[in-house]
Design a protein around this motif. Structure first.
Motif, mmCIF file in Angstrom:
data_model
loop_
_atom_site.group_PDB
_atom_site.id
_atom_site.type_symbol
_atom_site.label_atom_id
_atom_site.label_comp_id
_atom_site.label_asym_id
_atom_site.label_seq_id
_atom_site.Cartn_x
_atom_site.Cartn_y
_atom_site.Cartn_z
ATOM 1 N N ASP A 30 0.822 -1.205 0.000
ATOM 2 C CA ASP A 30 0.000 0.000 0.000
ATOM 3 C C ASP A 30 0.854 1.252 0.000
ATOM 4 O O ASP A 30 0.432 2.300 -0.462
ATOM 5 N N TYR A 31 2.062 1.159 0.572
ATOM 6 C CA TYR A 31 2.866 2.362 0.795
ATOM 7 C C TYR A 31 4.054 2.455 -0.149
ATOM 8 O O TYR A 31 4.483 3.545 -0.492
ATOM 9 N N LEU A 94 -16.761 -6.140 -5.572
ATOM 10 C CA LEU A 94 -15.406 -5.630 -5.377
ATOM 11 C C LEU A 94 -15.391 -4.144 -5.028
ATOM 12 O O LEU A 94 -14.414 -3.454 -5.263
ATOM 13 N N TYR A 96 -14.930 -1.998 -2.102
ATOM 14 C CA TYR A 96 -14.495 -2.261 -0.725
ATOM 15 C C TYR A 96 -14.997 -1.219 0.261
ATOM 16 O O TYR A 96 -14.826 -1.391 1.461
ATOM 17 N N VAL A 104 -12.765 4.809 3.598
ATOM 18 C CA VAL A 104 -11.311 4.714 3.406
ATOM 19 C C VAL A 104 -10.763 3.483 4.108
ATOM 20 O O VAL A 104 -9.947 2.733 3.566
ATOM 21 N N GLN A 107 -11.693 0.461 2.113
ATOM 22 C CA GLN A 107 -10.793 0.280 0.971
ATOM 23 C C GLN A 107 -9.489 -0.375 1.415
ATOM 24 O O GLN A 107 -8.985 -1.286 0.765
ATOM 25 N N HIS A 108 -8.958 0.109 2.558
ATOM 26 C CA HIS A 108 -7.714 -0.448 3.081
ATOM 27 C C HIS A 108 -7.854 -1.937 3.319
ATOM 28 O O HIS A 108 -7.035 -2.742 2.872
ATOM 29 N N ILE A 111 -8.308 -3.968 0.030
ATOM 30 C CA ILE A 111 -7.081 -4.097 -0.759
ATOM 31 C C ILE A 111 -6.119 -5.054 -0.080
ATOM 32 O O ILE A 111 -5.497 -5.903 -0.725
ATOM 33 N N ILE A 114 -7.482 -8.649 -0.749
ATOM 34 C CA ILE A 114 -7.349 -9.196 -2.102
ATOM 35 C C ILE A 114 -5.884 -9.354 -2.476
ATOM 36 O O ILE A 114 -5.517 -10.294 -3.167
#
Lengths: 139, 176
Positions: A30-31, A94, A96, A104, A107-108, A111, A114
């Motif tokens: 993610d980062y 899908l 999220y 938010v 979504q985190h 992600i 998946i």
């Protein structure tokens, strides 16, 4: 493969680092650069290195082929399962944003899950393909 | 510079008959490609290329070599047809690049469509600093699901064709 002392010592040092790096790439995707595909491939490569140095029989004792085969499907099921859960929670497939109270954070979470699914499937497929090739006798 | 290395490696792959050397050259080729991706700031792709191309596919090709022969068979006769096909394809591809926008041109079509929205909205909508990940996993989740399904299918295909190593173990059991 009993006499390759240097190879075995170096591999023993490197393999934990490779696997740790794969996990870092997996969960830090993610980062920074990386994600499920890269992490899965690196994890698979680390495991294949283990199989090359210590023999395929030792490697199949660690990750038994039936378990790896289940993991192949597990990752894909996890990915599509996240989609189904978001459907059940009233969102689109899908999507999220509905997975948590805050879009938010949803979504985190989505992600992360998946990418984990992608990583599991990719690593398991790489190891499976290697076992399939290495397990064959010379034709 | 890197591209000229690539071309040299490719020519060496074509010329050499020793397949072991060819596999090693393929590994070098993948590493060079990964370096090019790195120069183009596509770190994620470079990662994958280095791990898959230089790592795993080299091992798989070596495993295949162990099952088959180590040297390439001499072609029976030289025919001009493959060369002509390659020339025509190459010429068509180069012709196709002629009306592509310049590299990094901000007015190119690809930078006008959905890309600005991803770049502007991704931090607020997903809260993820790496836009590549947010596009891959969230905005383009369907595509990624399809890709994972492709990898799954490839794994299943190899298992069906090669038997996932179970057959050989049975053979070993019979011998001992």
């Amino acid at each position: 493969m009993k006499h390759h002392l240097v190879l075995r010592v170096v591999a023993k040092l490197l393999i934990p680092l490779i696997l740790l790096f794969a996990l870092y790439v997996q969960f830090h995707g993610d980062y920074g650069p990386g994600g499920g595909f890269q992490a899965g491939v690196i994890f698979g490569a680390g495991f294949i290195l283990y199989a090359l140095v210590f023999g395929v029989d030792t490697a199949t004792a660690v990750a038994r082929p039936p378990v790896v085969r289940v993991c192949v499907a597990l990752g894909l099921l996890l990915f599509s399962g996240v989609g189904v859960v978001s459907l059940l929670l009233g969102g689109r497939y899908l999507d999220y944003s509905v997975l948590a109270d805050d879009p938010v954070r949803g979504q985190h979470l989505g992600i992360l899950l998946i990418e984990l699914g992608v990583g599991i499937t990719v690593a398991a497929v790489m190891v499976t393909i290697f076992f399939a090739f290495a397990g064959r006798e010379r034709a | 510079m890197l591209l000229s290395f690539l071309a040299t490696t490719a020519i060496a792959v074509v010329v050499l008959r020793d397949l072991f050397a060819v596999v090693m050259l393929f590994g070098i080729y993948s590493l060079l490609t990964a370096s090019i991706f790195l120069v183009l700031d596509a770190v994620d792709v470079a990662f994958t290329e280095a791990a898959v191309g230089a790592g795993i596919s080299t091992v798989l090709m070596l495993a295949t070599l162990a099952l088959t022969a180590r040297t390439e068979k001499k072609p029976r006769q030289w025919s001009p047809l493959p060369l002509v096909v390659v020339m025509i394809t190459g010429a068509t591809l180069i012709y196709g690049t002629l009306d592509m926008p310049r590299y990094g041109d901000p007015s190119a079509a690809i930078h006008q469509h959905v890309a600005p929205r991803y770049i502007n909205e991704s931090p607020h909508e997903t809260g993820i600093p790496n836009i590549v990940t947010s596009v891959l996993a969230s905005y383009r989740g369907y595509d990624t699901l399809g890709e994972v399904a492709v990898i799954f299918t490839a794994g299943v295909g190899v298992m069906v064709l090669l038997g996932a190593g179970t057959r050989s173990r049975k053979k070993k059991g019979e011998k001992s």
